[in-house]
Motif scaffolding. Structure first.
Motif, PDB file in Angstrom:
ATOM      1  N   LYS A 146       0.833  -1.210   0.000  1.00  9.20           N
ATOM      2  CA  LYS A 146       0.000   0.000   0.000  1.00  9.20           C
ATOM      3  C   LYS A 146       0.868   1.260   0.000  1.00  9.20           C
ATOM      4  O   LYS A 146       0.578   2.235  -0.728  1.00  9.20           O
ATOM      5  CB  LYS A 146      -0.911  -0.017   1.238  1.00  9.20           C
ATOM      6  N   VAL A 198       0.638   4.283  -2.777  1.00  7.95           N
ATOM      7  CA  VAL A 198       0.371   5.676  -2.419  1.00  7.95           C
ATOM      8  C   VAL A 198       1.464   6.581  -2.978  1.00  7.95           C
ATOM      9  O   VAL A 198       1.193   7.640  -3.557  1.00  7.95           O
ATOM     10  CB  VAL A 198       0.273   5.824  -0.886  1.00  7.95           C
ATOM     11  N   LYS A 210       1.145   7.454  -6.543  1.00  9.55           N
ATOM     12  CA  LYS A 210      -0.003   8.324  -6.844  1.00  9.55           C
ATOM     13  C   LYS A 210      -0.955   7.695  -7.856  1.00  9.55           C
ATOM     14  O   LYS A 210      -1.422   8.354  -8.787  1.00  9.55           O
ATOM     15  CB  LYS A 210       0.484   9.687  -7.330  1.00  9.55           C
ATOM     16  N   GLY A 244      -6.292   4.225  -8.365  1.00  9.24           N
ATOM     17  CA  GLY A 244      -7.005   3.153  -7.691  1.00  9.24           C
ATOM     18  C   GLY A 244      -6.303   1.830  -7.936  1.00  9.24           C
ATOM     19  O   GLY A 244      -5.375   1.743  -8.758  1.00  9.24           O
ATOM     20  N   THR A 287      -3.811   6.759   3.843  1.00 12.21           N
ATOM     21  CA  THR A 287      -4.276   7.485   2.657  1.00 12.21           C
ATOM     22  C   THR A 287      -5.490   6.820   2.040  1.00 12.21           C
ATOM     23  O   THR A 287      -5.444   5.630   1.700  1.00 12.21           O
ATOM     24  CB  THR A 287      -3.163   7.527   1.597  1.00 12.21           C
ATOM     25  N   LEU A 330      -7.706   5.415  -0.646  1.00  8.47           N
ATOM     26  CA  LEU A 330      -7.381   4.965  -1.995  1.00  8.47           C
ATOM     27  C   LEU A 330      -8.402   3.912  -2.398  1.00  8.47           C
ATOM     28  O   LEU A 330      -8.591   2.927  -1.684  1.00  8.47           O
ATOM     29  CB  LEU A 330      -5.973   4.368  -2.020  1.00  8.47           C
ATOM     30  N   CYS A 375     -10.013   0.659  -3.881  1.00 11.17           N
ATOM     31  CA  CYS A 375      -9.415  -0.658  -4.097  1.00 11.17           C
ATOM     32  C   CYS A 375     -10.502  -1.696  -4.335  1.00 11.17           C
ATOM     33  O   CYS A 375     -11.449  -1.793  -3.546  1.00 11.17           O
ATOM     34  CB  CYS A 375      -8.566  -1.046  -2.888  1.00 11.17           C
TER      35      CYS A 375
END
Length: 587
Positions: free
Chosen positions: A173, A177, A180, A183, A216, A218, A220
Motif C-alpha cells: 500500500k 500511495v 499516486k 485506484g 491514505t 485509496l 481498491c
C-alpha cells in the motif's frame, strides 16, 4: 492408542509401569476428562450452532462498522438465549489514533455501494452490493473516476492510473500511495483454483493492517482469477483498457464493538473463551463465534439438569474484532486479566470430515509462557478425537490470531485450535456457510467447552494430574515454567520455583507495553528492513523474553533454541526498537 506428535515441548505417552511409578501423584483427572466430554457432548446441539454460523455470516460478510454493530447486537441476543449472564456490548474507540499496547485502533468505515466497469463495453468487474468481497475493506471513495489501467510494477510511471497487482496490495500500500495511482485492482488470490472467488483484502493501512488516521484513502477492488488473468493478457497484448469507478464509502470516527458475557462462578478468578467476529467468512470466523455461543449454552444446559456443578471460576466469553478488540479488553481490565488463569482461542474453520487437511492442530504457548494448558489440550484431544476417528496434532506457538495472551506481559496461558477448510478459502468470497461441516462444529464446541469447564473447576487434584503430563517433557526452561504455572491453579501443588536468569553483563532489553509491536505508527521506509512484530514469529518470540533481566545474548540463545537458527540480527532489531521508543535497553 495414538501417541503425541514429537514437537517442542515433546509429549510422550507413558507405559503402564511408568505411570505406576508416579503413584504419588493422583490420576483421577485422567478419568474426569472422558466423563466430562460425555456430559458436555450430551448437551451440545450442533444444528443450533449452524444457525448461529449463518446469522453471524449474514451481517459480517459486509465487513462495515455499522454491520459490526449489528452483529454485536445479534451475538449479545444469542448469548442471552444461551443462558449467559452479564452480557455487555463494549464500544472500543475507532478513531485511528488511540493505542492499546502499541496497536493503533482503526478508523471506522462504511460502504454503501461500489462498482467498477470497463468503459465502452460496460462490463461490470466489481459490484459491492452483489459481492461484498469485490471491494477492499477501508477502500477510499471515488466518484466517476475514469482512468486507464496499467500493470503494477515498482518504479513504473503509473500516476493517475488504475493498477492491477499480482501481489496482495495490502503489503505494498505504501508503494501504491507513493506512486499516486488512481485506484487499485487486486489480482492476487491465496487459491487461484477458486476461479470465481475473490480474495478479501482486509488490510489497507499505509503502515500496517488497519486504516488509521495517517493512512491514505485509496479506492481498491478485488477481482477473481479469471478476471485478473483476462485483463493482464489484454494489457500485455498492448490494449488500452479504460475503467470507471464509483465508490460510495466513508472513513469516520466511531466505535469498534465487542461482546462479553459470563457463566458466573463462585470466585473472582476466570477462564476465558475468546474468538473474533468482524470478518467476512463463515469459517473465518462465524464458526468460531457459533462454537463459543454453543459451548456456553451446553454448559448451562448441563448445569440446569444438574449434570454439571456451577463452576468455581467464572467462564467468560469474549467475541471481538481480532487483535484490536482483544487489546482494548486487556488494557481496560488489567486486574481481571491477572485473575484469568487460562484462555481458549477459537479462530478456526470447521471443515469437511472427508476433505484432506482438515485435521485439528493445537498451537501451544510460546516457551516464555509455557503452561499447563499445553498439557491439558493434549489430554482432551487424546480422549476425544479417537472417538470420532479424527486426526489431530500439537504444534508450536504461531502468531496470527488472538492466541498471544500466553506471553509473559499478559500471562494468560492460551490454546489455539486450527483446522483447514479442505478447499482453501481463507479470506475468500467462497468462504460460505454451505461449506461448514456440522460434525466439525460439534467437535470444536465439545472440546472448547470441556477445556474451559475443566479449568473453571480445577483444583489441587487436577493440577497434580496435569503435572504428570508436564513431567514427561524434556528438561528445559519450558518444562520448568509449565510446572511453575500449576501454582495458578493451586499454590500448593509444586514447590515454589524461582527462575533467575544467569547474571551476565550486557545490554538488557525491557518492554514498555504489553503485546507485540506492529510498527503501524512508523512508515515502512523508516523500519530499516525490520518486520512488523505483529506477524513475524521470530521477532515476537524474542520480544517475549525481553524482561529487563535477560541480556540480548541470553535472549538470542533462548529464541534460537525455540525457533531454530537464523540470520536474524537480534541486537540491531532491539536497538532499532529502542531508538523509536518501543522498548528500553538497560546497558
Amino acid at each position: 492408542m495414538k501417541s503425541y506428535r514429537a514437537i517442542t515441548p515433546t509429549l510422550v505417552k507413558m507405559s503402564a509401569s511408568q505411570t505406576l511409578a508416579l503413584i504419588a501423584l493422583p490420576l483421577c483427572g485422567a478419568t474426569e476428562i472422558p466423563a466430562l466430554l460425555d456430559t458436555i457432548g450430551h448437551d451440545v446441539r450442533p444444528a443450533e450452532a449452524m444457525t448461529h454460523v449463518e446469522a453471524v455470516w449474514k451481517t459480517d460478510r459486509w465487513f462495515t462498522f455499522p454491520k459490526f454493530h449489528e452483529t454485536s447486537g445479534n451475538v449479545a441476543a444469542m448469548l442471552r438465549a444461551a443462558g449467559a449472564g452479564n452480557v455487555e456490548i463494549v464500544k472500543a474507540p475507532a478513531d485511528g489514533k488511540t493505542q492499546y499496547g502499541f496497536w493503533t485502533m482503526p478508523l471506522a468505515w462504511d460502504a454503501r455501494s461500489a462498482t467498477l466497469t470497463v468503459e465502452g463495453s460496460g462490463e461490470v468487474l466489481a459490484d459491492y452490493r452483489r459481492e461484498p468481497a469485490s471491494l477492499c475493506m477501508w477502500s477510499g471513495p471515488a466518484k466517476n473516476t475514469v482512468a486507464d489501467l496499467a500493470l503494477w510494477e515498482p518504479g513504473a510511471n503509473v500516476a493517475g492510473k488504475f493498477v492491477l497487482t499480482e501481489k496482495n496490495p495490502a503489503g505494498i500500500k505504501h508503494e501504491l500511495v507513493k506512486a499516486k495511482v488512481a485506484g487499485v485492482l487486486n489480482g492476487f488470490s491465496e487459491n487461484r483454483d477458486l476461479r470465481d472467488g475473490r480474495q478479501w483484502v482486509n488490510a489497507w493501512g499505509d503502515a500496517g493492517w488497519a486504516f488509521t488516521a495517517s493512512s491514505t484513502p485509496l479506492p481498491c477492488f478485488s477481482l477473481n482469477p479469471d478476471q485478473g488473468d483476462r485483463l493482464r493478457a489484454r494489457l500485455q497484448n498492448g490494449e488500452t483498457i479504460r475503467l470507471r469507478a464509483n465508490v460510495d464509502t466513508r472513513l469516520y470516527k466511531d466505535s469498534y464493538p465487542y461482546v462479553t458475557a459470563t457463566i458466573p462462578g463462585e470466585t473472582n478468578e476466570e477462564v476465558l473463551l475468546l474468538g473474533h467476529a468482524s470478518e467476512q467468512g463463515a469459517h473465518d470466523n462465524a464458526t468460531g463465534v457459533a462454537a463459543m455461543i454453543e459451548a456456553i449454552a451446553a454448559i448451562n444446559r448441563g448445569i440446569a439438569r444438574k449434570a454439571l456443578a456451577r463452576p468455581r471460576r467464572t467462564i467468560r466469553v469474549l467475541i471481538m474484532g481480532e487483535y484490536y478488540g482483544t487489546h482494548h479488553y486487556i488494557a481496560s481490565n488489567r486486574e481481571r486479566i491477572k485473575r484469568t488463569i487460562a484462555a481458549f482461542c477459537l479462530d478456526t474453520p470447521a471443515g469437511s470430515y472427508e476433505a484432506k487437511g482438515t485435521e485439528y492442530t493445537f498451537h501451544l504457548n510460546p516457551w516464555s509462557g509455557a503452561a499447563y494448558t499445553d498439557a491439558l489440550i493434549a489430554e482432551i484431544a487424546e480422549a476425544y478425537f479417537p472417538r470420532v476417528k479424527r486426526p489431530w496434532k500439537l504444534a508450536p506457538f504461531m502468531p496470527g490470531t488472538d492466541s498471544f495472551l500466553g506471553e509473559p506481559s499478559i500471562g494468560i496461558p492460551t490454546t489455539w485450535p486450527y483446522s483447514g477448510t479442505g478447499v482453501h478459502s481463507h479470506h475468500n468470497s467462497r468462504d460460505t456457510p454451505d461449506t461448514v461441516d456440522e460434525r466439525s462444529l460439534r467437535d470444536l464446541t465439545i472440546v472448547a467447552a470441556t477445556y474451559v469447564y475443566y479449568l473453571a473447576n480445577a483444583g489441587q487434584v487436577e493440577a497434580m494430574f496435569l503435572g504428570t503430563s508436564i513431567r514427561r517433557w524434556p528438561e528445559g526452561i519450558s518444562r520448568t515454567l509449565a510446572l511453575k504455572s500449576l501454582q495458578r491453579i493451586d499454590p500448593n501443588v509444586v514447590p515454589r520455583v524461582t527462575i533467575t536468569p544467569r547474571i551476565v553483563q550486557g545490554p538488557k532489553p525491557r518492554r514498555l507495553r504489553f503485546g507485540t509491536i506492529p510498527l503501524d505508527d512508523l512508515a515502512v521506509d523508516k523500519r530499516n528492513g525490520f518486520p512488523s512484530g505483529a506477524w513475524d514469529a521470530r521477532a515476537g518470540l524474542a520480544l517475549y523474553w525481553a524482561d529487563g533481566k535477560r541480556t540480548i545474548e541470553q535472549i538470542i540463545a533462548l529464541t534460537e533454541k525455540e525457533a531454530g537458527p537464523s540470520k536474524f540480527n537480534y541486537e540491531a532489531y532491539f536497538r532499532f526498537l529502542a531508538r523509536h521508543g518501543y522498548i528500553a535497553i538497560d546497558e
